[in-house]
Design a protein around this motif. Structure first.
Motif, mmCIF file in Angstrom:
data_model
loop_
_atom_site.group_PDB
_atom_site.id
_atom_site.type_symbol
_atom_site.label_atom_id
_atom_site.label_comp_id
_atom_site.label_asym_id
_atom_site.label_seq_id
_atom_site.Cartn_x
_atom_site.Cartn_y
_atom_site.Cartn_z
ATOM 1 N N VAL A 179 29.323 8.331 29.158
ATOM 2 C CA VAL A 179 30.217 7.344 29.670
ATOM 3 C C VAL A 179 31.460 7.031 28.626
ATOM 4 C CG1 VAL A 179 30.700 5.057 30.321
ATOM 5 C CG2 VAL A 179 28.713 6.429 31.039
ATOM 6 N N ARG A 180 31.089 6.774 27.363
ATOM 7 C CA ARG A 180 32.216 6.491 26.491
ATOM 8 C C ARG A 180 33.142 7.826 26.191
ATOM 9 N NH1 ARG A 180 29.652 2.065 22.103
ATOM 10 N NH2 ARG A 180 29.704 0.334 23.726
ATOM 11 N N SER A 181 32.464 8.833 26.049
ATOM 12 C CA SER A 181 33.181 10.020 26.001
ATOM 13 C C SER A 181 34.049 10.615 26.891
ATOM 14 C CB SER A 181 32.264 11.303 25.513
ATOM 15 O OG SER A 181 31.281 11.245 24.562
ATOM 16 N N ALA A 182 33.579 10.337 28.257
ATOM 17 C CA ALA A 182 34.512 10.322 29.414
ATOM 18 C C ALA A 182 35.533 9.429 29.375
ATOM 19 C CB ALA A 182 33.673 10.251 30.672
ATOM 20 N N ILE A 183 35.314 8.268 28.984
ATOM 21 C CA ILE A 183 36.412 7.322 28.913
ATOM 22 C C ILE A 183 37.616 7.673 27.942
ATOM 23 C CG2 ILE A 183 37.329 4.831 28.332
ATOM 24 C CD1 ILE A 183 34.400 4.098 29.556
ATOM 25 N N ASP A 184 37.003 8.090 26.666
ATOM 26 C CA ASP A 184 37.920 8.630 25.684
ATOM 27 C C ASP A 184 38.635 9.853 26.152
ATOM 28 O OD1 ASP A 184 37.051 6.541 23.945
ATOM 29 O OD2 ASP A 184 35.297 7.758 23.011
ATOM 30 N N ARG A 185 37.934 10.790 26.810
ATOM 31 C CA ARG A 185 38.803 11.919 27.388
ATOM 32 C C ARG A 185 39.573 11.403 28.697
ATOM 33 N NH1 ARG A 185 34.456 16.900 26.618
ATOM 34 N NH2 ARG A 185 36.400 17.885 27.495
ATOM 35 N N GLY A 186 39.969 10.356 28.887
ATOM 36 C CA GLY A 186 40.732 9.982 29.975
ATOM 37 C C GLY A 186 40.140 9.725 31.551
ATOM 38 N N ILE A 187 39.077 9.877 31.611
ATOM 39 C CA ILE A 187 38.121 9.451 32.691
ATOM 40 C C ILE A 187 38.074 8.001 32.820
ATOM 41 C CG2 ILE A 187 36.129 9.817 34.390
ATOM 42 C CD1 ILE A 187 35.849 12.644 33.395
ATOM 43 N N ASN A 188 38.714 7.326 33.824
ATOM 44 C CA ASN A 188 38.745 6.003 33.974
ATOM 45 C C ASN A 188 37.977 5.294 35.186
ATOM 46 O OD1 ASN A 188 40.401 6.280 36.063
ATOM 47 N ND2 ASN A 188 42.183 4.819 35.198
ATOM 48 N N PHE A 189 37.620 6.372 36.206
ATOM 49 C CA PHE A 189 36.567 5.974 37.226
ATOM 50 C C PHE A 189 35.131 5.879 37.127
ATOM 51 C CE2 PHE A 189 35.121 5.750 41.396
ATOM 52 C CZ PHE A 189 35.903 4.956 42.502
ATOM 53 N N MET A 190 34.618 4.852 37.374
ATOM 54 C CA MET A 190 33.131 4.706 36.997
ATOM 55 C C MET A 190 32.663 4.403 38.286
ATOM 56 S SD MET A 190 32.609 5.410 33.796
ATOM 57 C CE MET A 190 34.013 6.361 33.296
ATOM 58 N N ASP A 191 31.588 5.268 38.681
ATOM 59 C CA ASP A 191 30.810 5.109 40.145
ATOM 60 C C ASP A 191 29.467 4.583 39.554
ATOM 61 O OD1 ASP A 191 29.857 6.287 43.067
ATOM 62 O OD2 ASP A 191 28.642 6.738 41.391
ATOM 63 N N ASN A 192 28.855 3.679 40.664
ATOM 64 C CA ASN A 192 27.550 3.086 40.577
ATOM 65 C C ASN A 192 27.222 2.694 41.816
ATOM 66 O OD1 ASN A 192 25.095 2.795 38.870
ATOM 67 N ND2 ASN A 192 26.327 2.498 37.209
ATOM 68 N N CYS A 193 25.871 2.274 41.831
ATOM 69 C CA CYS A 193 25.109 1.537 43.059
ATOM 70 C C CYS A 193 23.985 0.673 42.541
ATOM 71 C CB CYS A 193 24.509 2.561 44.070
ATOM 72 S SG CYS A 193 24.129 2.035 45.591
ATOM 73 N N TRP A 194 23.850 -0.565 43.366
ATOM 74 C CA TRP A 194 22.882 -1.361 43.137
ATOM 75 C C TRP A 194 21.370 -0.593 43.132
ATOM 76 C CZ3 TRP A 194 18.888 -2.568 46.720
ATOM 77 C CH2 TRP A 194 18.044 -3.696 46.118
ATOM 78 N N ASP A 195 21.067 0.265 43.844
ATOM 79 C CA ASP A 195 19.876 0.894 44.059
ATOM 80 C C ASP A 195 19.754 1.985 43.250
ATOM 81 O OD1 ASP A 195 20.349 3.432 45.308
ATOM 82 O OD2 ASP A 195 20.748 2.297 47.108
ATOM 83 N N TYR A 196 20.721 2.697 42.585
ATOM 84 C CA TYR A 196 20.370 3.954 41.827
ATOM 85 C C TYR A 196 19.521 3.774 40.777
ATOM 86 C CZ TYR A 196 24.685 6.232 43.755
ATOM 87 O OH TYR A 196 25.359 6.879 44.459
ATOM 88 N N ASN A 197 18.501 4.276 40.806
ATOM 89 C CA ASN A 197 17.208 4.282 39.727
ATOM 90 C C ASN A 197 16.884 2.844 39.219
ATOM 91 O OD1 ASN A 197 17.414 7.483 39.093
ATOM 92 N ND2 ASN A 197 19.390 6.852 38.580
ATOM 93 N N GLU A 198 16.499 2.134 40.587
ATOM 94 C CA GLU A 198 16.123 0.795 40.381
ATOM 95 C C GLU A 198 16.690 -0.028 39.364
ATOM 96 O OE1 GLU A 198 11.916 1.675 39.614
ATOM 97 O OE2 GLU A 198 11.264 1.946 41.528
ATOM 98 N N GLY A 199 18.023 0.155 39.329
ATOM 99 C CA GLY A 199 19.044 -0.672 38.561
ATOM 100 C C GLY A 199 19.272 -0.026 37.145
ATOM 101 N N ALA A 200 18.573 0.905 36.530
ATOM 102 C CA ALA A 200 18.698 1.435 35.410
ATOM 103 C C ALA A 200 20.234 1.917 35.327
ATOM 104 C CB ALA A 200 17.743 2.805 35.106
ATOM 105 N N SER A 201 20.796 2.752 36.179
ATOM 106 C CA SER A 201 22.103 3.341 36.242
ATOM 107 C C SER A 201 23.219 2.086 36.110
ATOM 108 C CB SER A 201 22.520 4.191 37.628
ATOM 109 O OG SER A 201 21.672 5.066 37.541
ATOM 110 N N GLU A 202 23.028 0.988 36.784
ATOM 111 C CA GLU A 202 23.956 -0.159 36.528
ATOM 112 C C GLU A 202 23.521 -0.629 34.895
ATOM 113 O OE1 GLU A 202 25.425 -2.206 40.507
ATOM 114 O OE2 GLU A 202 23.428 -2.989 39.754
ATOM 115 N N LEU A 203 22.453 -0.839 34.571
ATOM 116 C CA LEU A 203 22.027 -1.254 33.291
ATOM 117 C C LEU A 203 22.687 -0.595 32.185
ATOM 118 C CD1 LEU A 203 18.347 -2.456 34.124
ATOM 119 C CD2 LEU A 203 20.383 -4.074 33.372
ATOM 120 N N ARG A 204 22.750 0.876 32.181
ATOM 121 C CA ARG A 204 23.179 1.533 31.307
ATOM 122 C C ARG A 204 24.745 1.685 31.342
ATOM 123 N NH1 ARG A 204 19.195 6.933 31.164
ATOM 124 N NH2 ARG A 204 17.344 5.797 30.756
ATOM 125 N N MET A 205 25.089 1.794 32.408
ATOM 126 C CA MET A 205 26.592 1.423 32.230
ATOM 127 C C MET A 205 27.363 0.165 31.956
ATOM 128 S SD MET A 205 29.302 2.459 35.594
ATOM 129 C CE MET A 205 29.135 4.208 35.215
#
Length: 311
Positions: free
Chosen positions: A37-63
Motif C-alpha cells: 500500500v505505501r509503495s503504491a502511494i509513493d509511486r502515485g497510486i492514490n485510489f484505495m479499494d476495500n470492503c467490510w467483508d474482505y477476509n473477515e475485516g483483515a483487509s480493512e484493518l491492514r489498510m
C-alpha cells in the motif's frame, strides 16, 4: 501515473487502484500488505479499494494500519458495505470506519448488487441508502456508489430505481475486461449510460484474479491496457506482491490507447474463449457471490413487507 476525474465529483484519482481483497489473504503477510500500500502511494497510486467483508475485516484493518503516518491524506479511500437494511448498513459502516482508523471515507458503495430485488431493499424507507445518506450528512462519507458483477441489466435496474427516488450515484463499479466485451457486456450496456450521466466508472476484474489469463488469449499487460483504454476513472486491480505492483505501474507508465487495428486483433483473439462466459465465472456461477454464501450480511427483509406477506 495517469490521473483521471471521478465522474462529476471533481476528485482526481489514479487510473490504477489497489484492490483491497488481496491485501488480507493468508498468503500475504501484514508487513507485506502495508509495504504494498505505501509503495503504491509513493509511486502515485492514490485510489484505495476495500470492503467490510474482505477476509473477515483483515483487509480493512491492514489498510488502516498502512494509512497511518500521513498516508491517509494522500489517498482517495473507498470501501463497501453489504447491509441492505438501515440498521445493518449503519453497523457495518461504523466497523469500517474503526478498522480503517478514519473519520471520513471518500466513497462508500453498496456491495454486490446481484439480484433484481437488491435495489428495492436498498432504497426502501428503512433500507441501507437511508443509513448512507445520514452518514454523508454527518460527514462520515463524501460520495456514494454501488458495485456488482453479475448482469448489466441489474446495474441498469439499480440506476433506474435510484432515479425514481431522485438520486444519482457518484460512482459505479463493474467488470470491464477483454471478455466482457463479448458476453453479457457491462461495457456495451452500462458504460455508455454512466458516461452519459457523468458517473465515475470503476473497472474491476480486468484479469478476474488471473482466470482470464488461463485462456491464453491475452497477457496481463494487455488486460490492464484494455481496461485503461475504456472511459474508466479507475481500474482496480488485485496486488499481492511487489512484482504485481511493478506490473500495474508499468501498465500505467507505458499506457497508450489502442489503435483500431490493435483493438480489433485483441477482440478477435478473445472472442471464442469469451463466448460462453466460462472465463467470467463471476457472471455465470455463485462462486464470487459472498452475500449468497452469507445472507446474514444483508440483514432482515423489510418488516412492512414481511407483514404484508403474512397477512
Amino acid at each position: 501515473m495517469i490521473y483521471r476525474t471521478l465522474g462529476s465529483t471533481g476528485a482526481r484519482v489514479s487510473a490504477i487502484g489497489v484492490g483491497g481483497w488481496h491485501l488480507g489473504l493468508p498468503r500475504v503477510s501484514e508487513e507485506d500488505s502495508i509495504r504494498i500500500v505505501r509503495s503504491a502511494i509513493d509511486r502515485g497510486i492514490n485510489f484505495m479499494d476495500n470492503c467490510w467483508d474482505y477476509n473477515e475485516g483483515a483487509s480493512e484493518l491492514r489498510m488502516g494500519r498502512a494509512l497511518r503516518d500521513g498516508y491517509r491524506d494522500r489517498v482517495f479511500l473507498m470501501t463497501k458495505i453489504d447491509g441492505r437494511t438501515r440498521r445493518e448498513a449503519a453497523r457495518q459502516l461504523e466497523q469500517s470506519l474503526q478498522r480503517l482508523q478514519v473519520e471520513t471515507i471518500d466513497l462508500v458503495q453498496h456491495h454486490e448488487v446481484l439480484r433484481f430485488e437488491d435495489p428495492h431493499r436498498i432504497f426502501d424507507q428503512d433500507g441501507a441508502h437511508q443509513a448512507l445518506l445520514e452518514a454523508r450528512q454527518a460527514g462520515k462519507i463524501r460520495y456514494l456508489g454501488f458495485t456488482g458483477h453479475k448482469d448489466p441489466q441489474i446495474h441498469l435496474h439499480m440506476l433506474g430505481v435510484a432515479a425514481e427516488h431522485g438520486f444519482r450515484f457518484d460512482a459505479v463499479q463493474m467488470p470491464l475486461n477483454v471478455m466482457d466485451a463479448h458476453f453479457r457486456s457491462f461495457e456495451q450496456l452500462v458504460l455508455p449510460e454512466l458516461v452519459r450521466q457523468e458517473i465515475g466508472v470503476l473497472g474491476m476484474k480486468s484479469m478476474a484474479n488471473g482466470i482470464l489469463l488461463k485462456s491464453g488469449t491475452a497477457s496481463a499487460v494487455e488486460c490492464l491496457r484494455y481496461a485503461l483504454h475504456l472511459p474508466t476513472s479507475v481500474v482496480i486491480t488485485g496486488i499481492d506482491s511487489m512484482e504485481v505492483l511493478d506490473q500495474a505501474c508499468h501498465a500505467a507508465d507505458t499506457f497508450r490507447p489502442f489503435e483500431p487495428a490493435e483493438l480489433e486483433s485483441l477482440l478477435s483473439r478473445t472472442a471464442e474463449a469469451a463466448r460462453t462466459g466460462y472465463y467470467e465465472p463471476f457472471k455465470t456461477t455463485s462462486l464470487f457471490d459472498g452475500t449468497a454464501a452469507n445472507p446474514q450480511w444483508l440483514g432482515e427483509e423489510p418488516e412492512r413487507m414481511r407483514q404484508l406477506f403474512t397477512r
